[in-house]
Every structure is written in C-alpha cells, then in structure tokens.
Design a protein around this motif. Structure first.
Motif, mmCIF file in Angstrom:
data_model
loop_
_atom_site.group_PDB
_atom_site.id
_atom_site.type_symbol
_atom_site.label_atom_id
_atom_site.label_comp_id
_atom_site.label_asym_id
_atom_site.label_seq_id
_atom_site.Cartn_x
_atom_site.Cartn_y
_atom_site.Cartn_z
ATOM 1 N N SER A 13 49.154 37.329 70.277
ATOM 2 C CA SER A 13 49.744 36.087 69.781
ATOM 3 C C SER A 13 49.066 34.891 70.437
ATOM 4 N N GLU A 14 49.366 33.719 69.896
ATOM 5 C CA GLU A 14 48.832 32.502 70.491
ATOM 6 C C GLU A 14 49.346 32.336 71.918
ATOM 7 N N ILE A 48 41.234 33.385 69.245
ATOM 8 C CA ILE A 48 41.635 31.978 69.196
ATOM 9 C C ILE A 48 41.033 31.310 67.956
ATOM 10 N N LEU A 76 42.908 32.531 64.844
ATOM 11 C CA LEU A 76 44.257 31.960 64.761
ATOM 12 C C LEU A 76 44.195 30.540 64.229
ATOM 13 N N ILE A 77 43.233 29.764 64.723
ATOM 14 C CA ILE A 77 43.088 28.376 64.277
ATOM 15 C C ILE A 77 42.617 28.333 62.822
ATOM 16 N N CYS A 131 47.115 34.196 74.181
ATOM 17 C CA CYS A 131 45.849 33.472 74.357
ATOM 18 C C CYS A 131 46.026 32.282 75.308
ATOM 19 N N VAL A 132 47.110 31.553 75.171
ATOM 20 C CA VAL A 132 47.371 30.416 76.067
ATOM 21 C C VAL A 132 47.527 30.910 77.502
ATOM 22 N N SER A 134 50.015 32.431 63.932
ATOM 23 C CA SER A 134 50.414 32.398 65.339
ATOM 24 C C SER A 134 50.193 33.720 66.050
ATOM 25 N N GLY A 135 49.658 34.698 65.351
ATOM 26 C CA GLY A 135 49.386 35.990 65.972
ATOM 27 C C GLY A 135 49.151 37.029 64.906
ATOM 28 N N ARG A 139 45.375 29.562 60.497
ATOM 29 C CA ARG A 139 46.664 28.900 60.743
ATOM 30 C C ARG A 139 47.804 29.905 60.890
#
Length: 152
Positions: free
Chosen positions: A68-69, A43, A46-47, A72-73, A52-53, A50
């Motif tokens: 991927s994001e 996470i 990814l942040i 993670c979500v 998405s995976g 920038r």
C-alpha cells in the motif's frame, strides 16, 4: 344486486434478481505487483494509476501479499532516517504477507461490515488459489448507489 369490482386479470409478478454479491461489484482488472519489484516502481505505479495499493502475486497469479501507499511512505521515512538508498528495497521487504481475503459470494452488506471491523481499504478475492479480483470500500459505495432505488 351486488356490486362487482373487476380489476382485470392478475399478472404474474416477477421478482427482479438484485445483484448483492461481492463478485458482482469487485474489480477484476487489477494493477498487481511482484515481490522482486522495487519500491520506487510501486510508488510510480500507484501515482500513475491513482490507486492506494494493490495485491502482490507470484508468476502463477497466486496472492502472496499486499502493498500500500502507507507501506511505501514508511519505507521512505525509514530510508531517510537511516540514510539508506531507496532503490535497494524490494516489495517482498515491505509487503504485508498475511493477507485477509473474502469470498466472492459474500453479500455486499456483510462485506461492508467486514470493512468496518477489519479497518481495511480493500480485500482480495481468491478462488482455487488464484487472485480473481478485489473489492474496495469505494466498490461498496458504488454498489449502494446502484441499489438505492431497490428495496434492501
């Protein structure tokens, strides 16, 4: 007396080679993940970058999955629902292991069709078992902008 039309000597026409292969537009410097990393590390990466995976590789740089994001979500949602600690979960527990790849020699327009049919945001490119790059939908868009002055 007949009329002569002289246009001068004909020049040999050169056909400019237009790069249309996936390997011409793929990203080669990738942010990769390892199966033993925590989801929190993913996470943060990814942040920070920038993205998405990204691909999950082993120590030989062989592709073993994608994270991927969305993965993670899903983990965040499930850990809150089950009231379980987030730091215990590893990439290997959340990654997609069955990853579809594409050939670096594929035409970018065929790759665009593959994106539409597979409903994916990115495809890794593997050569001789090793990850060599990744093409995303954004890379396809960038390629079309570069080619817009050319004939398709």
């Amino acid at each position: 007396m007949g009329i002569k039309s002289f246009q001068g000597p004909r020049q040999k026409q050169t056909v400019e080679e237009i790069p249309l292969r996936v390997s011409d537009y793929m990203t080669k410097k990738l942010i990769t993940f390892y199966s033993d990393q925590t989801i929190e590390e993913v996470i943060s990466a990814l942040i920070k970058h920038r993205i998405s995976g990204g691909p999950v590789v082993n120590d030989k740089y062989e592709l073993i999955g994608m994270i991927s994001e969305g993965d993670c979500v899903k983990h965040i949602s499930e850990s809150r629902y089950h009231n379980s600690p987030m730091q215990d979960m590893r990439v290997k527990d959340r990654m997609i292991a069955n990853v579809e790849t594409i050939d670096g020699n594929m035409n970018i327009f065929d790759a665009a069709n593959k994106f539409l049919s597979a409903k994916r945001r990115r495809f890794p490119i593997v050569e001789n078992g090793r990850l060599v790059g990744q093409i995303s939908q954004m890379d396809i868009l960038k390629a079309t902008i570069k080619l817009k002055s050319q004939n398709w």
